[in-house]
Design an enzyme around this catalytic site. Structure first.
Site, short mmCIF file in Angstrom:
data_model
loop_
_atom_site.label_atom_id
_atom_site.label_comp_id
_atom_site.label_asym_id
_atom_site.label_seq_id
_atom_site.Cartn_x
_atom_site.Cartn_y
_atom_site.Cartn_z
N TYR A 1 59.40 64.80 58.11
CA TYR A 1 58.17 64.96 57.33
C TYR A 1 58.52 65.04 55.85
O TYR A 1 57.88 64.41 55.01
CB TYR A 1 57.46 66.24 57.77
CG TYR A 1 56.16 66.48 57.03
CD1 TYR A 1 54.97 65.90 57.47
CD2 TYR A 1 56.13 67.28 55.88
CE1 TYR A 1 53.79 66.10 56.78
CE2 TYR A 1 54.94 67.49 55.20
CZ TYR A 1 53.78 66.92 55.65
OH TYR A 1 52.61 67.12 54.97
N PHE B 1 39.45 43.63 40.00
CA PHE B 1 39.50 43.51 41.44
C PHE B 1 38.47 44.51 41.97
O PHE B 1 38.21 45.52 41.32
CB PHE B 1 40.91 43.81 41.99
CG PHE B 1 40.99 43.62 43.47
CD1 PHE B 1 40.94 42.35 44.02
CD2 PHE B 1 41.03 44.71 44.32
CE1 PHE B 1 40.95 42.17 45.39
CE2 PHE B 1 41.04 44.54 45.70
CZ PHE B 1 41.01 43.26 46.24
N THR B 2 37.87 44.22 43.12
CA THR B 2 36.75 45.04 43.62
C THR B 2 37.05 46.54 43.59
O THR B 2 36.33 47.32 42.97
CB THR B 2 36.38 44.64 45.06
OG1 THR B 2 37.58 44.58 45.84
CG2 THR B 2 35.69 43.28 45.10
N ASP C 1 48.86 45.84 37.99
CA ASP C 1 48.55 45.74 39.42
C ASP C 1 49.44 44.65 39.98
O ASP C 1 49.22 43.46 39.74
CB ASP C 1 47.06 45.40 39.61
CG ASP C 1 46.67 45.29 41.09
OD1 ASP C 1 47.56 45.17 41.94
OD2 ASP C 1 45.45 45.32 41.38
N LYS D 1 50.28 43.53 50.58
CA LYS D 1 50.55 42.19 50.05
C LYS D 1 52.00 42.11 49.57
O LYS D 1 52.79 41.37 50.11
CB LYS D 1 49.60 41.87 48.90
CG LYS D 1 48.17 41.66 49.39
CD LYS D 1 47.24 42.64 48.81
CE LYS D 1 45.85 42.52 49.41
NZ LYS D 1 44.84 42.97 48.47
N ARG E 1 33.76 35.41 48.05
CA ARG E 1 34.13 36.07 46.80
C ARG E 1 33.16 35.56 45.73
O ARG E 1 33.42 34.59 45.05
CB ARG E 1 35.58 35.76 46.41
CG ARG E 1 36.62 36.37 47.33
CD ARG E 1 36.99 37.82 47.04
NE ARG E 1 36.11 38.84 47.54
CZ ARG E 1 36.50 40.08 47.82
NH1 ARG E 1 37.75 40.44 47.70
NH2 ARG E 1 35.65 40.98 48.23
N PHE F 1 29.69 44.04 50.52
CA PHE F 1 30.22 42.88 51.25
C PHE F 1 30.99 43.28 52.50
O PHE F 1 31.13 42.49 53.41
CB PHE F 1 31.11 42.03 50.33
CG PHE F 1 32.30 42.77 49.78
CD1 PHE F 1 32.19 43.48 48.59
CD2 PHE F 1 33.52 42.75 50.44
CE1 PHE F 1 33.29 44.17 48.08
CE2 PHE F 1 34.62 43.43 49.93
CZ PHE F 1 34.50 44.14 48.76
C1 PLP Z 1 44.40 44.05 47.83
C2 PLP Z 1 44.45 44.39 46.43
C3 PLP Z 1 44.26 45.71 45.99
C4 PLP Z 1 43.94 46.83 46.93
O1 PLP Z 1 44.97 47.05 47.81
P1 PLP Z 1 44.70 47.66 49.28
O2 PLP Z 1 46.05 47.87 49.83
O3 PLP Z 1 43.89 46.66 50.03
O4 PLP Z 1 43.96 48.94 49.09
C5 PLP Z 1 44.32 45.94 44.64
N1 PLP Z 1 44.56 44.95 43.77
C6 PLP Z 1 44.75 43.68 44.15
C7 PLP Z 1 45.02 42.63 43.15
C8 PLP Z 1 44.70 43.35 45.50
O5 PLP Z 1 44.87 42.06 45.87
#
Ligand code: PLP
Length: 482
Positions: A80, A132-133, A223, A266, A389, A455
């Site tokens: 842990y 980004f959303t 990011d 990603k 999108r 969405f």
């Molecule tokens: C997917 C993504 C996020 C958010 O990441 P999650 O792991 O899905 O929460 C943030 N910024 C970008 C550019 C992304 O593609």
């Protein structure tokens, strides 16, 4: 011309791996697909994957892992606190980004939540190349606003500019003059800018932004979720970097940034997220929130197995062959669609192929969600699940009016190392059929509309019975074919 590095014959991208584990797929008849789409409220997020043939919704957590990643998962240390796995991951991150501190989080948006809670306050303005959303949602939730300062070419889906994710430094300087540096907690730069078609920024542009920010004492937050694609595209498109290794480009990018956060769904082909930085004060402030929202400091909500896979996956991000696969498959798909006259975002970015629904469905008004309608129609026509999108992914204004998106895109993500060239060929072929029959496709309207991130869960219905007419045309043209 695409950026193809490995190719044969008619510029086909070449897989630099072989498949050793496979998952069975089923293509259901068009009538079943239409029924599944209706059952999902005409929202591809709400489909069951058992009804889907090729899942091109997203690359989030769906990239294929390597044998080395899977092998590493077996040695994960479950402790842990003080897990050896954490130490391994931390040391890889320190080496590739050159930052002292690492804070783990369960995924990318958790990093955005923590960064925004600590840095954003009412009145804050956060400039970014593009939103980004989830990153926008967290800034707004904490009382801030965002300013999108993309270069003009970035807004134009037809511009061939190689770095459409670049920030306009003239606009940034003007914004700093207008609102004052003290209201700008950080500049957010997104690698492989997601919502405009996975478009990269150049190292040259990043350095210009860096110089400007240092002059005004403003931090840069990167990011890095789609950094792998961006690094590869810098190497292929920025002549000054043509002879650099990916590791050198990675370091040069990292040096310009004060905080680097990422979704490991990603970057690194695993599941999780984290933030890397040098600033000890900021580290301590953010650290307090990790055990509160994520988990103890040595796992932050991630499974230790995923952390082992991530450590290896991040190393593999430095391998040019490995990171070539997303951009090269995307380039191939974009080229094939272009040859057939199907409107698509150019030049090819990373992440996947983005069909321009505004031109594809120029008879569907934006208030009837052309990108959502195209995603629906394409699923019915092919069993391929893409993602809207566009305006559906925006939020209404306070007075209830629609925020019309700058772009209406159907995103067909290409999770890395998952699909084959023949599957891409099938997608292109069905899109061509749909394009030839595009006049049949109509709009959508909400029947259940959540206030936030609608969405994901919103349900819609077609404005007319156009899905049934599409199914009938499919049967006329394809006979008994699925
Ligand atoms: C997917 C993504 C996020 C958010 O990441 P999650 O792991 O899905 O929460 C943030 N910024 C970008 C550019 C992304 O593609």
């Amino acid at each position: 011309m695409s950026d193809v590095r490995f190719y044969y014959g008619d510029e086909l991208p070449l897989e630099m791996h072989k498949a050793r584990i496979v998952q069975r797929l089923e293509l259901k008849p068009v009538e079943d697909r239409a029924r599944a789409m209706a059952g999902a409220g005409y929202n591809t997020f709400l489909l069951n994957n058992s009804d889907v043939f090729l899942d091109m919704l997203t690359d989030s957590g769906t990239n294929a892992m390597s044998d080395e990643q899977l092998a590493a998962m077996m040695r994960a240390d479950d402790a842990y606190a003080g897990s050896e796995t954490f130490v391994r991951l931390e040391s890889v991150l320190r080496r590739i980004f050159g930052k002292e501190y690492f804070l783990p989080a369960h995924q990318g948006r958790a990093c955005e939540s923590i960064l925004s809670q600590v840095l954003v306050e009412p009145g804050s303005v956060v400039p970014m190349n593009y939103h980004f959303t989830t990153s926008k949602a967290h800034i707004v939730l904490n009382g801030g606003t965002i300013e999108e300062l993309l270069i003009d070419e970035g807004w134009d889906v037809e511009s061939e500019h190689p770095f459409k994710g670049n920030m306009d430094t003239g606009k940034l300087e003007a914004l700093v003059q207008r609102v004052g540096a003290d209201r700008i907690p950080f500049v957010r730069l997104e690698a492989g800018t997601n919502l405009i078609g996975g478009q990269p920024f150049s190292l040259e542009n990043l350095r210009e932004v860096g110089t400007l920010c240092r002059r005004h004492g403003i931090m840069i937050v990167l990011d890095a979720s789609l950094l792998g694609d961006n690094l590869y595209l810098i190497k292929r498109r920025e002549s000054a970097c043509a002879d650099w290794s990916i590791e050198e480009i990675m370091r040069a990018v990292a040096e310009e940034c004060d905080v680097i956060y990422f979704s490991a769904r990603k970057l690194g082909a695993a599941r999780g997220g984290g933030m890397c930085l040098d600033d000890a004060d900021l580290y301590l402030k953010m650290r307090e929130l990790i055990p509160l929202y994520e988990g103890f400091l040595t796992y932050g909500g991630m499974s230790v197995r995923e952390m082992e896979a991530l450590a290896v996956g991040l190393e593999e991000t430095l391998d040019e062959d490995a990171i070539s696969q997303g951009p090269e498959f995307t380039a191939h798909m974009v080229e094939q669609l272009r040859k057939r006259g199907i409107p698509v975002v150019v030049p090819a970015g990373g992440l996947g192929c983005h069909v321009d629904a505004l031109r594809f469905l120029d008879h569907v008004p934006q208030e009837e969600y052309p990108a959502g309608a195209l995603a629906t129609a394409f699923f019915i026509a092919s069993g391929v699940r893409g993602m809207e999108r566009g305006t559906m992914s925006e939020q209404r204004e306070e007075d209830g009016s629609e925020t019309l998106a700058h772009m209406e895109l159907l995103r067909l993500a290409l999770p890395r190392r998952v699909f084959t060239v023949s599957q891409v060929g099938y997608v292109v072929d069905r899109l061509q059929w749909l394009y030839e029959n595009r006049e049949l496709i109509g709009g959508l309207r909400f029947v259940e509309e959540p206030d936030i991130l609608r969405f994901f869960f919103g349900k819609l219905e077609p404005m007319t019975d156009w899905p049934a007419r599409l199914v009938a045309r499919f049967r006329e043209d394809f006979g008994d074919t699925l």
